[in-house]
Each structure stands twice: as structure tokens, then as C-alpha cells.
Design a protein around this motif. Sequence first.
Motif, PDB file in Angstrom:
ATOM      1  N   LEU A  24       0.873  -1.356  -0.098  1.00 50.91           N
ATOM      2  CA  LEU A  24       0.112  -0.155  -0.119  1.00 50.91           C
ATOM      3  C   LEU A  24       0.890   1.150  -0.005  1.00 50.91           C
ATOM      4  CD1 LEU A  24      -2.713  -1.129   2.728  1.00 50.91           C
ATOM      5  CD2 LEU A  24      -2.993  -1.024   0.174  1.00 50.91           C
TER       6      LEU A  24
ATOM      7  N   TYR B  28       3.810   2.600   3.552  1.00 48.55           N
ATOM      8  CA  TYR B  28       3.057   2.476   4.871  1.00 48.55           C
ATOM      9  C   TYR B  28       4.003   1.951   5.769  1.00 48.55           C
ATOM     10  CZ  TYR B  28      -1.252   3.995   2.759  1.00 48.55           C
ATOM     11  OH  TYR B  28      -2.166   4.707   2.216  1.00 48.55           O
ATOM     12  N   GLY B  29       5.191   1.342   5.448  1.00 42.20           N
ATOM     13  CA  GLY B  29       5.969   0.354   6.426  1.00 42.20           C
ATOM     14  C   GLY B  29       5.424  -0.887   6.864  1.00 42.20           C
ATOM     15  N   HIS B  30       6.022  -1.568   7.819  1.00 40.88           N
ATOM     16  CA  HIS B  30       5.465  -2.776   8.182  1.00 40.88           C
ATOM     17  C   HIS B  30       4.100  -2.714   8.897  1.00 40.88           C
ATOM     18  CE1 HIS B  30       9.069  -4.864   6.618  1.00 40.88           C
ATOM     19  NE2 HIS B  30       9.649  -4.230   7.197  1.00 40.88           N
ATOM     20  N   ALA B  31       4.262  -1.761  10.054  1.00 46.35           N
ATOM     21  CA  ALA B  31       3.106  -1.574  10.690  1.00 46.35           C
ATOM     22  C   ALA B  31       1.846  -0.778   9.825  1.00 46.35           C
ATOM     23  CB  ALA B  31       3.356  -0.786  11.923  1.00 46.35           C
ATOM     24  N   GLU B  33       1.536  -0.968   6.748  1.00 49.11           N
ATOM     25  CA  GLU B  33       0.725  -2.063   5.765  1.00 49.11           C
ATOM     26  C   GLU B  33      -0.487  -2.977   6.411  1.00 49.11           C
ATOM     27  OE1 GLU B  33       1.846  -2.255   2.714  1.00 49.11           O
ATOM     28  OE2 GLU B  33       0.913  -3.639   1.954  1.00 49.11           O
ATOM     29  N   LYS B  61       2.792   0.421  16.025  1.00 49.44           N
ATOM     30  CA  LYS B  61       4.041   0.641  15.696  1.00 49.44           C
ATOM     31  C   LYS B  61       5.035  -0.768  15.776  1.00 49.44           C
ATOM     32  CE  LYS B  61       4.753   5.423  17.451  1.00 49.44           C
ATOM     33  NZ  LYS B  61       5.489   6.183  18.082  1.00 49.44           N
ATOM     34  N   ILE B  62       5.990  -0.837  14.952  1.00 50.87           N
ATOM     35  CA  ILE B  62       6.645  -2.085  15.077  1.00 50.87           C
ATOM     36  C   ILE B  62       7.704  -1.909  16.252  1.00 50.87           C
ATOM     37  CG2 ILE B  62       6.641  -2.514  12.744  1.00 50.87           C
ATOM     38  CD1 ILE B  62       9.674  -1.639  12.327  1.00 50.87           C
ATOM     39  N   TYR B  63       7.657  -0.752  17.069  1.00 49.56           N
ATOM     40  CA  TYR B  63       8.660  -0.827  18.217  1.00 49.56           C
ATOM     41  C   TYR B  63       7.781   0.126  19.223  1.00 49.56           C
ATOM     42  CZ  TYR B  63       9.514   3.745  15.808  1.00 49.56           C
ATOM     43  OH  TYR B  63       9.140   4.929  15.244  1.00 49.56           O
ATOM     44  N   ASP B  65       8.286   3.131  21.387  1.00 47.23           N
ATOM     45  CA  ASP B  65       9.051   4.303  21.538  1.00 47.23           C
ATOM     46  C   ASP B  65       9.422   4.788  22.805  1.00 47.23           C
ATOM     47  OD1 ASP B  65       6.788   5.787  22.632  1.00 47.23           O
ATOM     48  OD2 ASP B  65       6.355   6.729  20.617  1.00 47.23           O
ATOM     49  N   PHE B  68      11.934   0.810  23.114  1.00 44.74           N
ATOM     50  CA  PHE B  68      12.455   0.264  21.976  1.00 44.74           C
ATOM     51  C   PHE B  68      12.200  -1.356  21.922  1.00 44.74           C
ATOM     52  CE2 PHE B  68      15.734   2.680  19.211  1.00 44.74           C
ATOM     53  CZ  PHE B  68      14.779   3.843  18.970  1.00 44.74           C
ATOM     54  N   THR B  69      11.583  -1.731  22.730  1.00 41.70           N
ATOM     55  CA  THR B  69      11.124  -3.310  22.246  1.00 41.70           C
ATOM     56  C   THR B  69      10.372  -3.625  21.030  1.00 41.70           C
ATOM     57  OG1 THR B  69      11.173  -3.616  24.602  1.00 41.70           O
ATOM     58  CG2 THR B  69       9.984  -5.420  23.194  1.00 41.70           C
ATOM     59  N   LYS B  70      10.890  -4.413  20.414  1.00 41.34           N
ATOM     60  CA  LYS B  70      10.180  -4.752  19.069  1.00 41.34           C
ATOM     61  C   LYS B  70       8.814  -5.439  19.341  1.00 41.34           C
ATOM     62  CE  LYS B  70      10.676  -7.978  15.190  1.00 41.34           C
ATOM     63  NZ  LYS B  70      11.711  -9.049  14.537  1.00 41.34           N
TER      64      LYS B  70
ATOM     65  N   GLN C  21      10.512  -0.752   2.076  1.00 41.54           N
ATOM     66  CA  GLN C  21       9.253  -0.947   2.582  1.00 41.54           C
ATOM     67  C   GLN C  21       8.944  -0.067   3.809  1.00 41.54           C
ATOM     68  OE1 GLN C  21       7.272  -4.712   2.955  1.00 41.54           O
ATOM     69  NE2 GLN C  21       5.332  -3.870   3.547  1.00 41.54           N
ATOM     70  N   GLU C  22       9.968  -0.124   4.567  1.00 44.21           N
ATOM     71  CA  GLU C  22       9.828   0.566   5.938  1.00 44.21           C
ATOM     72  C   GLU C  22       9.635   2.043   5.700  1.00 44.21           C
ATOM     73  OE1 GLU C  22      12.127  -1.921   5.254  1.00 44.21           O
ATOM     74  OE2 GLU C  22      12.128  -3.252   6.647  1.00 44.21           O
ATOM     75  N   THR C  23       8.978   2.644   6.713  1.00 44.20           N
ATOM     76  CA  THR C  23       8.932   4.330   6.745  1.00 44.20           C
ATOM     77  C   THR C  23      10.340   4.607   7.266  1.00 44.20           C
ATOM     78  OG1 THR C  23       7.966   3.841   8.897  1.00 44.20           O
ATOM     79  CG2 THR C  23       6.445   3.907   7.420  1.00 44.20           C
ATOM     80  N   GLU C  26      10.684   3.593  10.843  1.00 47.14           N
ATOM     81  CA  GLU C  26      10.964   2.104  11.110  1.00 47.14           C
ATOM     82  C   GLU C  26      12.441   1.753  10.949  1.00 47.14           C
ATOM     83  OE1 GLU C  26       6.559   0.427  10.390  1.00 47.14           O
ATOM     84  OE2 GLU C  26       7.927   0.127   8.875  1.00 47.14           O
ATOM     85  N   TRP C  29      14.603   3.204  13.598  1.00 44.22           N
ATOM     86  CA  TRP C  29      14.677   2.493  14.756  1.00 44.22           C
ATOM     87  C   TRP C  29      15.352   0.971  14.592  1.00 44.22           C
ATOM     88  CZ3 TRP C  29      12.490  -2.730  14.806  1.00 44.22           C
ATOM     89  CH2 TRP C  29      12.405  -3.305  16.136  1.00 44.22           C
ATOM     90  N   LYS C  33      18.268   0.385  17.169  1.00 54.33           N
ATOM     91  CA  LYS C  33      17.932  -0.632  18.203  1.00 54.33           C
ATOM     92  C   LYS C  33      19.002  -1.598  17.921  1.00 54.33           C
ATOM     93  CE  LYS C  33      15.666  -3.903  20.558  1.00 54.33           C
ATOM     94  NZ  LYS C  33      15.762  -3.696  22.041  1.00 54.33           N
ATOM     95  N   LEU C  43      17.379   2.009  26.030  1.00 55.05           N
ATOM     96  CA  LEU C  43      17.019   3.354  25.871  1.00 55.05           C
ATOM     97  C   LEU C  43      17.348   4.606  27.011  1.00 55.05           C
ATOM     98  CD1 LEU C  43      16.414   4.759  23.231  1.00 55.05           C
ATOM     99  CD2 LEU C  43      13.966   4.637  23.688  1.00 55.05           C
ATOM    100  N   ASP C  70      10.927   9.691  17.428  1.00 57.12           N
ATOM    101  CA  ASP C  70      10.652   8.336  18.051  1.00 57.12           C
ATOM    102  C   ASP C  70      11.450   7.369  17.485  1.00 57.12           C
ATOM    103  OD1 ASP C  70       8.693   8.891  15.761  1.00 57.12           O
ATOM    104  OD2 ASP C  70       7.400   7.057  16.802  1.00 57.12           O
ATOM    105  N   PHE C  75      12.628   9.872  22.331  1.00 57.78           N
ATOM    106  CA  PHE C  75      11.225  10.221  23.084  1.00 57.78           C
ATOM    107  C   PHE C  75      11.648  10.664  24.490  1.00 57.78           C
ATOM    108  CE2 PHE C  75       7.602   8.799  25.860  1.00 57.78           C
ATOM    109  CZ  PHE C  75       6.808   9.293  25.055  1.00 57.78           C
TER     110      PHE C  75
END
Lengths: 192, 162, 387
Positions: A24, B28-31, B33, B61-63, B65, B68-70, C21-23, C26, C29, C33, C43, C70, C75
Motif C-alpha cells: 500500500l 506505509y511501512g511494516h506496521a 501495511e 508501531k513495530i517498536y 518508542d 524500544f522493544t520490538k 518498504q519500511e517508513t 522504522e 528504529w 535498536k 534506551l 521516536d 522520546f
Amino acid sequence: MKLEDYELGGTPLRSSDIKKGNVLTTSWEPNLAYAWDDGVAIGRYLAELKNGRIIGRTCYKCNRIMIPPRMFCELCFRPSDEWVYCKDTGIVNTFSICHINWDASRRGPNEPPLIPAVIEIDGASKGMGILHMLSEVDPDDIKVGLKVKAVWKNPGERTGSITDILYFKPLRAPTKRAKATKKRAKATRKRK
Amino acid sequence: MAITEKITNTMKPTFWEGHIPVNYVYTYGHAGEKFFRAIKDKGTFLATYCSACDISYVPPKIYCDRCFTKLDRYIDVGTRGFIETFTVSFMNMDGSRKERPRILAMIRIVGTDGGLIHYIEGIGPDEIALGMPVQAVFKPKGKRTGAIDDIIGFGPVTRGRK
Amino acid sequence: MGYRKVAIVGAGITKFVRRAQETAKELAWQATKMALDSCELTLDDVDCVTLGTAPDAFDGVHMKGEYLADGAGAFRKPYMRHYVGGGTGIFSPIHGWFHVASGMADICLVVTEEKMSSCYPHPQGAFITIFDHTTEQPLKPTLIWIFALEMNRYMSTYGISKRDIALVSVKNKKNALDHPSAQLGGEITVDDVLNSEVLAWPVNRLDVSPASDGAAAIVLASERVARRLTDKPVWIDGVGFSLDTAYWATRDLCYPTYVENAARMAYDMAGITEPHKEIHVAEPYDPFDYKELHHMEGLMLCPKGEAARMTADGVTQRDGNLPTCPSGGALGVGNPIAATGLMKIIEIFLQLRGDAGKRQVPGKPRCGLAQAWGDLMQVGTVVVMRI
């Protein structure tokens, strides 16, 4: 630590992934228009271009004649001093023969390459160049140090823009001798 | 110098007009999407949750903030929310007056720490209040493209599916 | 001088790809990370964050610093964004260095990110806005003009051929085969470069680094903290940055004086008097192949006009006397503008620690240098590192 020990991020996509909608996306066309004030120095520069002249500005302290003109000398950090007309001739400092447009699209088969150059303007201090285009010249005849002259738009068509100069062209047509040298050089290149 | 060359004729200053001729396509990135696919295909919202910080993210979010955990577990949080705050807009972008005022609100999704900024539909400026429960109104499934405007707006809560 | 010693203790990086694909958040991060994980920090341990990212016009996100905060781990922390075009990636660790050297912070995260693929029709289009809007933009310039013009001037002045210059592209793309992040690693020949599409003579397609998406991050620590975190801290012993005139057409296009100024500043700080002997491995900025040569000269790693000969002699190969761009550089690994410079810093960090794997240069290098260049083609940024 070794990079090889980590699973690196970054998921590659093909442009077809976007075109086909495999992922998308959303799009945006910024609709921002600007009116940049010319300011005093560039305002006068453009006004003089409309008159068919190139104007510079002097700094008495470092003894420079500056093109494009500026109201302060960035080296001495003092107000610049006087307006001075330069010639519309100059020397090619460097040049390129360009087959792409500003947005990296390729120029068509019938479009001649663009020849941007840095031209050191006669009458300004040595090394003071501007970006402009070369034309009416065989790319093979251009070399660093070539003397060139501005080709202007007709007075009625000028608008007070850098494009009032259409392009620069060689000051002199190549001499017979130069032509012969070129021919020889071409032949040598072919043999190689 | 510049200061001594005062501008006396205000018509004299000249300017050069131009614009920046680019446009953008954003992934859109992973999240993102996952979030927008869920809107498009299922008409619902997804969140991610960080158990260490006890905080949930909508949009996901994929993390986290904060720590910072996945975050890779997506939870369906439904489409209901509360009006956190709102504004009533009477003007268009160009300064002209709107035919009817439009309400824009920040909607906190029920059971999460996240929310969306979106339009309010079917509730008038006189009726709206902070804390009012609302529910997302989607375009018909066939017309959804996976974008924020797949949501027409948030309207009054109806009975039935959450 | 009254500043504290600063070490690099951790690093993280994403793959460099044409289109991710990542924003942007992302990507940031993922790199950040990894950097924290690599030195087993969380962090909570971080005192402040500094972020480098190039023009907002690439990502199409206005105020990109705030947008990325972020993902960069900023943050509720002191946070600054900085930007000097292509020079950003080396300016970022300098910026972070100030935070730690001054005593303001014991641990500083340095994050860089670029997502150029969002920009259409091509990221080159966004570059038109760096030309003067009144005196240059009406000529419809492309950024490649500046490089082509500089390259021609450089070739004309020293009598260097395109063949000599293409060797840099061949070397760097080959080196990149061993870099896990690499976008354009490959075995190519000089003739491949010369026969590739002419974009703007003398620049051919394979003379140029690609547009990329990617992110990189490092962790900086004060001496006290660094020694506790790792037995292999890599010290930032010298930093330098310098800017030339924005009237680029009036500049000496043949020699990057601004790089020399930046290098002198960094060498003075690090106590280096004979850079060509004391620097064991270098990562000069190579968005175009001639640029690596240009910058080696500006960095005083060789006499003016001699970089091409040094390259031809194999001195700059990984097993040569002065390896340059052992990572694969911008030409091979890719060029997500701000992240490229930090990729170079990370490469020197790994090389000095002996952690570069297949890319490791022999002889246990103890002193390395990374350099970038950018803004309106007139900023030089240099970092000297030692183990």
C-alpha cells in the motif's frame, strides 16, 4: 561486534511492487509556489541583463570584481563598493555534455545534448564564473580555456532573467588549422 | 550599500517566481501495511501492545518508542472510540466559508492509548461533547483502497458489532 | 584542550536498498535498536540523541527531525537535528562528540536516516532547489552538472583520464560484495564503466552512486563509561569541518580546499603531522568515483593530482598500503545521503576493532579516518579515529 552476526533491517521493494499495489502507498503532490525577492544586487543584475549587459560589484578591500553581484563581500565581510559593467565574453572554466534532463529523465533521440559550463566572465576577477549553457559549437571543439561570447535574446523578448542570455558561443569560429588538428586527432583516436 | 539604497518606490522591488517540482509516493511501512490492510479488508483497527510499558499503539508501531522493544503482535481493537477533543471548522483552506461546518476530532480508540484524527459525521456542532462515544464509518468494502479516507468519519455508536 | 575523551562503543545499520518498504521511522528504529543491542544498552541509558538527515525534500516530510524523533529513540530526551547535505553523515558523530566531550552527556545516540525513494519523478528533481532560484534554476540544472563540471576541471588540470578514474568505481563495487548492507556490490571492469550510459559527460552511469533508502546509528560514550562497556572502545581523536563559498561557480573546482581545512582541524586535534603515514585506513566520501580521488588529495593522503596514480598502483586496495573505502563506499554499499557518512564511520570502527570480517584490512590498523562532503558541494567533514 560483526555486522554479519545481525539480521539487518531494510526490506527491498521493486518499483513494480508499488505500481501493482503489492504494497500500500499514498501519494502527495505539494502545491507550493514561491516568490523569491530578488534583493538589491540580483535585482540590478537582472535589470541589466534585460538591457543586454552583465553587471558586477567591486570590493575595494580585497580588490575583487564579483559576479554575480552582491551587496556585501563575503570574504572581507564589509559592504561592497561600486557597480561595474563586465563584458559579455568569457572563458570556459569547465563544461559537461549532458544527456539527461533536470529530473534525470533521458533526452530524446532528436534532442541535442545540453552543454552546461562554468564561464569566467571577462572584466570580473579571475575565477569569478557563472553557470550557463554553450551552443552553436561542436562538442568536440570545446575545451577548457575556450573564449566564448553571450548570445542574447532580442531586446523586445528579454524579461530580466538569466535566460535573457540564450547561451554562450565560441568567440571565433575554429580556424583552418584548428580544424585540421581536430581531424588529425579524430583519425588518431580511430586508429587506437 | 544596501541600507543607503532605500526603496522609495514600492512597485520597484522585483521577485522571481518558482515552485519545487516534485511529488511523493510514501510506503506505509511494516506496521502501516498491516493497519491499512485491516481497514481495507476487514473494516477494523489493529494495535500493537508493549507489555513492559503497558502501552498500546493505534496506529500500530513495530517498536515501543518508550523502551524500544520490538512489537510484532497485532491486536484487533474494534472501531469504537471516545472524543478526546474536537474543533469545528468554518473555513476552507483558501479562507472561503464552508457551506456547512465540519467537525474534526481526536478519537481515542476504546481500550487503547492510541487514536486517530478524523472527521465527525452525523453529530452536529450543538450535540458534540468531549467523552462522547463514537464509531468509525467506513466506505463500502469495494471502494476501499487502504488509505485513511477509507474511513468516512466517526459517527454515533450503533448497536451490534463492536 | 578542556574536552573529554569520546569513544564509539556500538553501531547499527540497515541494508541500503533502492526502495525500502519500511517508513523512515522504522528504518531509524532498526538501526538504532541494533546499535543499542550491540553494546548491551537500553534506551534508559541514553542521555541525549542527535539526528542527521538530509533535505526534507527527499522524504517529503517537512520537519523530518521531529518526525523521526521516536524512531531515533529521542522520546522525552534532549534531541537535536543537524544537516549539512552529503556531509551530514560525518557531521553527525561530530555533533554527538560535542555532547559527550563537553561533559553534557555520558552516552549519546547518533542516528542518521534517509529515505530517498519517496521522491518522484526522481530524487534528482529535489536537488534542483539547491541551485540559486533566480540566477541558476531557470537554466534547468541537474545536480549531476556540478559533478560533471568538477570532474572535467579535475581531469583537464591534471591530465587524468576517465579510465584512471573508473578504477575507483571498480574497486569500491568489488569491496561492497563483502558488505552485508550493500546495494550495488559487483565485479565490474573499467570497460563496463566506460561503456555504461553517458549521463553528463564525463560522468557515466557507473561513475555514480545510487539513490538509496537506509539508516545507520552509533553509540558514543565518555571515557569512564566506554571502558566499562567494552574492552575495544574506538576513540574519536580528531574532528574537523569547514565550509567554502556558496557561489560555487567562483570556487576552485579542481581542489577541495574546504576538505583540506577540515582535515587540518582534525589532524591538529589528533596530533597527526604526516597523514599519509599515520592514517592506516580511510573512508573518503565517494558519491562519484572522481570524488574519492579529489578527497584523498584534500585529505593530504597524497600530493595534488596523484590520487589516480596511487589508485592505479593498487595502494588503495584492501591489501594496499593505504586502503580506501574497504566498505565499498557510497558507490558500492549505496548512498542514503546522511546514513552514508555514518556507514563509513561504522566501517572504520569495525576495521580498527578487527571486526570487519571479510572486509578486514590486514596489518591491524590503529588509526583511521572517515570524511564526507556536501551542502552546496562545499562542506568538508572529517573524523579521525584510533583504537
